[in-house]
Design an enzyme around this catalytic site. Structure first.
Site, PDB file in Angstrom:
ATOM      1  N   ASP A 122     -10.864  -7.599   0.531  1.00 33.90           N
ATOM      2  CA  ASP A 122     -11.823  -8.233  -0.377  1.00 33.90           C
ATOM      3  C   ASP A 122     -11.176  -9.297  -1.263  1.00 33.90           C
ATOM      4  O   ASP A 122     -11.597  -9.514  -2.408  1.00 33.90           O
ATOM      5  CB  ASP A 122     -12.509  -7.173  -1.260  1.00 33.90           C
ATOM      6  CG  ASP A 122     -13.339  -6.190  -0.462  1.00 33.90           C
ATOM      7  OD1 ASP A 122     -13.862  -6.584   0.606  1.00 33.90           O
ATOM      8  OD2 ASP A 122     -13.462  -5.026  -0.882  1.00 33.90           O
ATOM      9  N   ALA A 123     -10.142  -9.958  -0.762  1.00 36.25           N
ATOM     10  CA  ALA A 123      -9.415 -10.938  -1.570  1.00 36.25           C
ATOM     11  C   ALA A 123      -9.330 -12.302  -0.900  1.00 36.25           C
ATOM     12  O   ALA A 123      -8.572 -13.155  -1.341  1.00 36.25           O
ATOM     13  CB  ALA A 123      -8.014 -10.426  -1.876  1.00 36.25           C
TER      14      ALA A 123
END
Length: 297
Positions: free
Chosen positions: A241-242
């Site tokens: 999620d980065a």
């Protein structure tokens, strides 16, 4: 009406910033008789990098897209070895594959938009690690593939999960898609898959990143007592999620909303954010530099 009048060539370019870049590109297109219909520019003072997206009427040029690429390659070379560029033809539809689990809302939304002609894409297939959504996919005339993933706790979990991802990757690559959309797929892609799909894999995360990464973000938000919840469309990287963010939006909640209320209301934001992010990706509006994006909306 001549169909070629609506055909466009889209040029994107990023390179170290310097004087004369805009003039060189504009001069190149003007010399060829190119009719520019859109032009976006961004100069980033922090990185010293320049970004542009140009859209040209295809019927204004005396040659086709292949020759345009050959000629523009010379312009890009003049701007240095770090120059990154693309030339695409809107007459050639972009292709996409969707990955799903059990959550249907993003899938329903995208299928509806594709059926209505609202997304510039050819949807080649939907692949799910459960088969619950197969019926609705096939009802839209889209092939559906079911890849079985092992349940947690299986004694051969690691081996069988690797085998499942090998099967999934083989199916996806067989379609050679321009976009691989994790429409609430809810599986963490292995690092080697992330690298193979870099710049093509888009995820919708049900949180306003970088807040509340990982699983059950609405429940994390509820526990924290937030007043805004959101969704983020981003490119997938090995860091959970980065990846580079393409689009985000939020909706207001209050103390009376339960965690389930947040889940229900958040689905509306997820649909919109994913559809916007996918459209901008398909239209070559997103330029990635490091872990950030420039989006020419």
């Amino acid at each position: 009406m001549d169909a070629t009048a609506d055909q466009r060539y889209v040029i994107t370019l990023s390179c170290p910033d310097t004087t004369g870049i805009v003039a060189r590109i504009a001069g190149f297109l003007a010399d060829a008789g190119g009719w520019i219909t859109e032009a976006g520019y961004h100069s980033d003072p922090d990185t010293g990098w320049f970004f542009t997206r140009q859209v040209v009427r295809a019927d204004s040029l005396p040659y086709g897209v292949d020759e345009l690429r050959d000629r523009f390659a010379e312009v890009a070379a003049e701007l240095g070895g770090q120059t990154d560029w693309t030339v695409t033809d809107t007459a050639v539809p972009k292709r996409a594959v969707l990955l799903v689990t059990k959550e249907p809302h993003c899938l329903h939304d995208l299928l509806g938009r594709v059926a209505a002609g609202e997304l510039p894409v050819q949807l080649d297939a939907v692949i799910g690690n459960h088969d619950e959504l197969g019926e609705i996919v096939r009802a839209h005339g889209v092939p559906f593939h079911h890849v079985e993933f092992p349940p947690p706790g299986n004694v051969r979990y690691a081996v069988e999960k690797e085998k499942a991802f090998d099967e999934l990757s083989g199916l996806v690559e067989g379609y050679d898609p321009d976009a691989i959309v994790l429409a609430r797929f809810m599986q963490i892609l292995p690092a080697q898959v992330c690298r193979a799909w870099a710049g093509r894999a888009l995820n919708i995360h049900h949180s306003f990143l970088p807040s509340f990464v990982g699983a059950r973000p609405y429940h994390q938000a509820y526990a924290r007592g937030v007043k805004l919840i959101g969704a983020t469309c981003h490119y997938v990287t090995p860091d959970l999620d980065a990846g580079p963010i393409i689009e985000q939006d939020v909706i207001r909640v209050d103390h009376g909303d339960t965690a389930n209320d947040m889940v229900r209301r958040g689905r509306d934001i997820e649909r919109l954010v994913l559809a916007r992010g996918l459209r901008w990706h398909l239209e070559d509006r997103v330029l990635v530099h490091g872990n950030k994006t420039v989006v020419f909306r």
